[in-house]
Design a protein around this motif. Structure first.
Motif, short mmCIF file in Angstrom:
data_model
loop_
_atom_site.label_atom_id
_atom_site.label_comp_id
_atom_site.label_asym_id
_atom_site.label_seq_id
_atom_site.Cartn_x
_atom_site.Cartn_y
_atom_site.Cartn_z
N LEU A 576 0.81 -1.22 0.00
CA LEU A 576 0.00 0.00 0.00
C LEU A 576 0.85 1.27 0.00
CD1 LEU A 576 -2.64 -1.07 2.71
CD2 LEU A 576 -2.91 -1.17 0.22
N LEU A 579 0.22 3.98 -2.46
CA LEU A 579 -1.15 4.48 -2.44
C LEU A 579 -1.43 5.38 -1.24
CD1 LEU A 579 -2.94 1.13 -3.39
CD2 LEU A 579 -2.31 3.00 -4.93
N LEU A 651 -5.67 6.45 2.16
CA LEU A 651 -5.18 5.86 0.92
C LEU A 651 -5.86 6.50 -0.29
CD1 LEU A 651 -5.33 2.07 1.91
CD2 LEU A 651 -3.31 3.54 1.90
N GLU A 652 -5.11 6.58 -1.37
CA GLU A 652 -5.69 7.06 -2.63
C GLU A 652 -6.74 6.08 -3.13
OE1 GLU A 652 -4.20 8.15 -7.15
OE2 GLU A 652 -2.75 7.99 -5.53
N LYS A 653 -6.44 4.80 -3.00
CA LYS A 653 -7.39 3.74 -3.33
C LYS A 653 -6.89 2.46 -2.68
CE LYS A 653 -5.20 2.52 -7.73
NZ LYS A 653 -5.39 2.33 -9.17
N GLU A 659 -10.77 -1.56 -4.12
CA GLU A 659 -10.25 -0.26 -4.59
C GLU A 659 -11.12 0.89 -4.10
OE1 GLU A 659 -7.60 -0.60 -8.54
OE2 GLU A 659 -9.73 -0.44 -8.86
#
Length: 875
Positions: A576, A579, A651-653, A659
């Motif tokens: 991760l 992200l 997190l961004e995704k 997701e």
């Protein structure tokens, strides 16, 4: 010299650097347009081939056709080919287990093979990927999906005869169980038995052993028997296909419910059912090509404009010896024609050659993707014609302005002004005490230089604004492609395990990690529940789009339903890193603080457009508290019990199938320990056996040279030994998706790289010429005492000022173009627009650095000369 225009050749030879730079601009312009056109034509052919392979070559399928309708269809003037198929019925393979019925909420008595008899013409139109054997030719031959062979009482092999119980599946009404779940009811009506010889095994796209209904095909001898048939048809001319097929249906007395289009194939033939989609694609192409033309016009215009500025005195002398304005204009336009004759053919060749190089690079990836295997560079006359016209229009639009300016030069003006600039009155420019104190004398002179020649200032800033705007727009275009899913980012691994494995998950997980062919195992545990969020932490736009999701409150907090808390295995948090937007991935801190990682982006339903839109629906930050309660904990409670979670990372995704949340809710990732604690209760009246239930899935990522077959064999044995366990084989499709992601990224970032190159040439051309035209001025400043380092500082500060001005205007214009592009793409697929701050920063800083470096070489040439020589020299 017989004509003034012969001077053109002498100038082009004398100013080789300027000539080469202008030709390079033309080549890039034409090459970019021809490359885009070539790849579109080539990819379209490959996509059609792939679509036919996956969906078949037929244009429409008519169902429940009797013998008379089949004959009418065959003789219909609007139909070129007809392939006939007949549904033979469903064949029993094996009884389903109670666990399977419960798991799929489907009261289906058997696993089936739905058998369709096909004549040779239909088989040619339909997509069948044989793994082994051949396609059936006779009614007593059959081909089945290869993985179904092991579900018979005795494993079936090629050449075996199998006797199948045939019948009809009768779908009943859905029923609701006591726990509120919907169960699909189905029964089977036996009609007889048939014996087949297995002659082939069909290879499906991927194996999902939970698929209880599979496909089988047999041969079909004739059309004369009574019964219902399927007719697969082609029409002779694809234009207006939908209207033609609808007309055929009316002639046969059929409605739209009796037939279906082969949408994918027709769409690729530019007959999309969605006119909005087609229109959006055309608008997108016009927008992109338009920006390419604008960018190259800026480069070429500056080259011609600078060429004219350099020769003001020369044009004045020609006027003094009798040259007319038309003759002067003719000199500049002839330059444009000569450069076009040289640059356009090279540009056409370069565009095609670039695509060949790209395909060669793709071939080195050893891709098994049919799209790129099938793609062959297609030389299109239409593309070459459009690219040539685009190049000529670009060049002559660029040359017209400077040509007119050259024609207006008078002999008197040339005599009074040496070079391109008029005498300026410095008294009119006020001194800037603040600039002088901060940046010194060099900074003050640099600041005055911006203001004393308005035209030069506008030309220079305009060039940089164009460059910054284009980079922001096209880099945003690449980002949009990723957001729209053009580049598949979700990777589900090579295999996934699911089903009733909670009790054995640790044992299975340990065994999988010890297999050398496996690189990583994601142990995904997940639980659904409800969270309480402050209204200020929810996007106002999402509330406006779907207000019904946020109507319920508790303790002045919004109740968010369908929140999923999941794990990925504590040792996998390193995946991760790329992200993480803010916070930490420290497992110890997560465990200590009851911490979680949140994903603010989500798919939210837009009531106005009736579509899901990807957007940043939440504004959770590190340190925020989220009260959460599991649905499992509240089955027997009047009042839910909430436990507080702390956000320690954003997190961004997510990864795998986590997701983004698909229902306007929040995705939360945490450690196994936090999830276990979250699902515990101290309530003595509550049965611990029913508390904290979570489901477990596992995703397997293969080692680089790992044996897929050995892992598949292990999973087959595991599935057989573990009731309720199933696995999906993603290996082949996962490999294709990964390579496809790389390939599309090559195209997108390559496109941005070329735009960056064009923009850089534009800035280099403008800034360097700006300095060269001021050779005498810089020499005079050196003559009155400014040091060489002072000159460098002055020029650098001047470039910095240009960069600041250009960054402001370029950032605003680029953001506006990015928003226009977003609105075009929104008609294809919805997603949220965010100001492209990152792209703006890269563009502005990059343009300023290039501007600073652009002055280094011409300034070195000036400094290397003797001051007196520089003051006497012509530019």
């Amino acid at each position: 010299m017989r004509s003034y225009k012969e001077i053109t050749y002498r100038y082009l030879k004398g100013q080789r650097n300027r000539t080469l730079l202008t030709i390079l601009g033309i080549i890039l312009s034409v090459a970019l347009v021809s490359a885009i056109g070539t790849i579109i034509v080539s990819a379209r052919g490959a996509l059609i081939t792939e679509a036919i392979r996956e969906n078949g070559s037929y244009h429409a399928k008519f169902a429940e056709m009797d013998k008379d309708n089949i004959n009418k269809m065959t003789n219909h003037v609007g139909v070129s080919e007809v392939g006939v198929g007949k549904l033979e019925g469903a064949a029993i393979v094996k009884e389903t287990t109670e666990e399977e019925k419960e798991e799929y909420r489907w009261d289906i008595p058997y696993r089936y093979i739905e058998i369709e008899g096909l004549e040779e013409e239909a088989i040619e139109m339909l997509p069948f990927n044989l793994k082994e054997g051949r396609i059936p030719k006779a009614p007593d031959e059959i081909a089945i999906e290869y993985w179904m062979a092991s579900y018979f009482d005795k494993e079936v092999k090629l050449g075996d005869k199998i006797k199948l119980t045939m019948g009809n599946r009768i779908i009943g009404n859905d029923e609701e169980t006591q726990d509120g779940q919907i169960v699909r009811k189905e029964t089977f009506e036996k009609t007889g038995e048939k014996e087949y010889t297995v002659v082939g095994f069909i290879k499906p796209q991927y194996i999902w052993k939970g698929n209880l209904v599979t496909k089988g095909i047999t041969g079909l001898d004739s059309r004369v028997e009574e019964g219902n048939y399927n007719a697969y048809i082609k029409i002779p001319n694809i234009k207006d296909a939908y209207e033609k097929i609808t007309s055929i249906a009316k002639d046969l007395g059929k409605t739209e419910e009796d037939f279906e289009y082969n949408y994918r194939v027709l769409r690729l033939y530019a007959e999309s059912m969605s006119q909005t989609f087609d229109r959006s694609m055309v608008v997108l192409l016009i927008f992109v090509v338009g920006l390419i033309i604008v960018s190259t016009i800026a480069v070429i215009y500056n080259a011609f404009n600078i060429s004219v500025l350099e020769r003001i005195a020369q044009f004045g002398l020609l006027r003094s010896v009798g040259a007319t304005p038309n003759q002067i204009r003719g000199i500049v336009l002839k330059e444009a024609l000569i450069l076009s004759i040289i640059g356009i053919p090279i540009g056409l060749f370069s565009g095609v050659f670039a695509m060949r190089v790209v395909l060669y690079i793709i071939s080195l990836l050893k891709s098994d993707i049919y799209l790129f295997k099938d793609m062959k560079i297609t030389i299109s006359g239409a593309v070459f014609l459009i690219s040539t016209i685009t190049g000529l229009v670009t060049v002559f639009l660029s040359a017209i302005g400077p040509a007119r300016r050259a024609g207006k030069v008078s002999a008197l003006e040339a005599v009074r002004n040496t070079g391109s600039f008029k005498k300026e009155k410095f008294k009119k420019i006020q001194n800037s005490i603040l600039v002088r104190r901060i940046l010194g004398v060099e900074g003050e002179i640099a600041y005055k230089n911006l203001r004393r020649n308005r035209k030069r200032f506008i030309i220079t800033v305009f060039s940089m604004v164009i460059s910054i705007s284009l980079f922001i727009t096209f880099s945003s275009f690449s980002d949009f492609m990723f957001k729209m899913g053009i580049v598949e980012s979700k990777d589900m691994g090579d295999f996934s395990i699911y089903g009733d494995i909670d009790d054995k998950s640790e044992e299975i997980y340990t065994e999988l990690r010890n297999i050398k062919d496996i690189k990583r195992v994601y142990k995904v545990k997940f639980n659904n529940g409800e969270a309480l969020i402050e209204e200020s932490r929810i996007s106002k736009k999402m509330i406006e789009m779907a207000p019904f999701l946020f109507e319920k409150k508790r303790d002045n907090l919004i109740r968010i339903n369908n929140v999923q808390v999941s794990t990925i295995g504590d040792e996998n948090f390193e995946t991760l890193k790329g992200l993480l937007k803010e916070g930490t991935l420290d497992v110890n801190r997560l465990n200590k603080e009851n911490g979680v990682l949140v994903i603010n982006s989500t798919y939210a339903y837009n009531q106005k457009t009736d579509r899901n839109s990807l957007m940043e629906g939440y504004k959770l930050k590190v340190g925020d508290k989220i009260p959460y309660t599991s649905y499992d904990l509240n089955k027997e409670r009047v009042e839910p019990v909430y436990k507080e979670l702390t956000v320690v990372g954003v997190l961004e995704k997510g990864i795998l199938d986590k997701e983004y949340n698909p229902n306007g809710s929040i995705n939360i990732i945490t450690t196994e320990s936090v999830l276990e604690n979250l699902l515990k209760t101290d309530d003595e009246d509550f049965d611990d056996a029913e508390v904290g239930r979570y489901r477990t899935n596992m995703y397997i990522e293969m080692a680089e040279n790992g044996s897929i077959e050995s892992v598949k064999a292990y999973l087959d044995d595991l599935e057989e030994a573990t009731p309720g366990l199933h696995y999906i084989d993603y290996a082949e499709s996962a490999k294709e998706n990964r390579v496809a992601s790389i390939i599309v990224s090559i195209f997108l970032y390559g496109f941005v790289a070329i735009i960056t190159l064009i923009s850089s040439i534009n800035i280099i051309n403008t800034i360097s010429t700006n300095i060269i035209l001021r050779t005498k001025e810089i020499a005079m400043i050196k003559a009155v005492g400014m040091t060489q380092s002072g000159i460098k500082r002055m020029v650098a500060l001047e470039s910095l000022f240009y960069g600041i001005y250009a960054a402001i205007f370029g950032g605003v214009i680029g953001t506006g173009l990015s928003y226009i592009l977003f609105n075009i793409l929104m008609k294809i697929r919805e997603f949220q627009w965010i100001i492209p701050w990152k792209n703006i920063a890269i563009a502005c800083v990059g343009a300023t650095i290039i501007a600073l470096l652009s002055g280094a070489y011409p300034l070195k040439r000036i400094n290397d000369k003797i001051i007196v020589e520089s003051m006497k020299a012509e530019n």
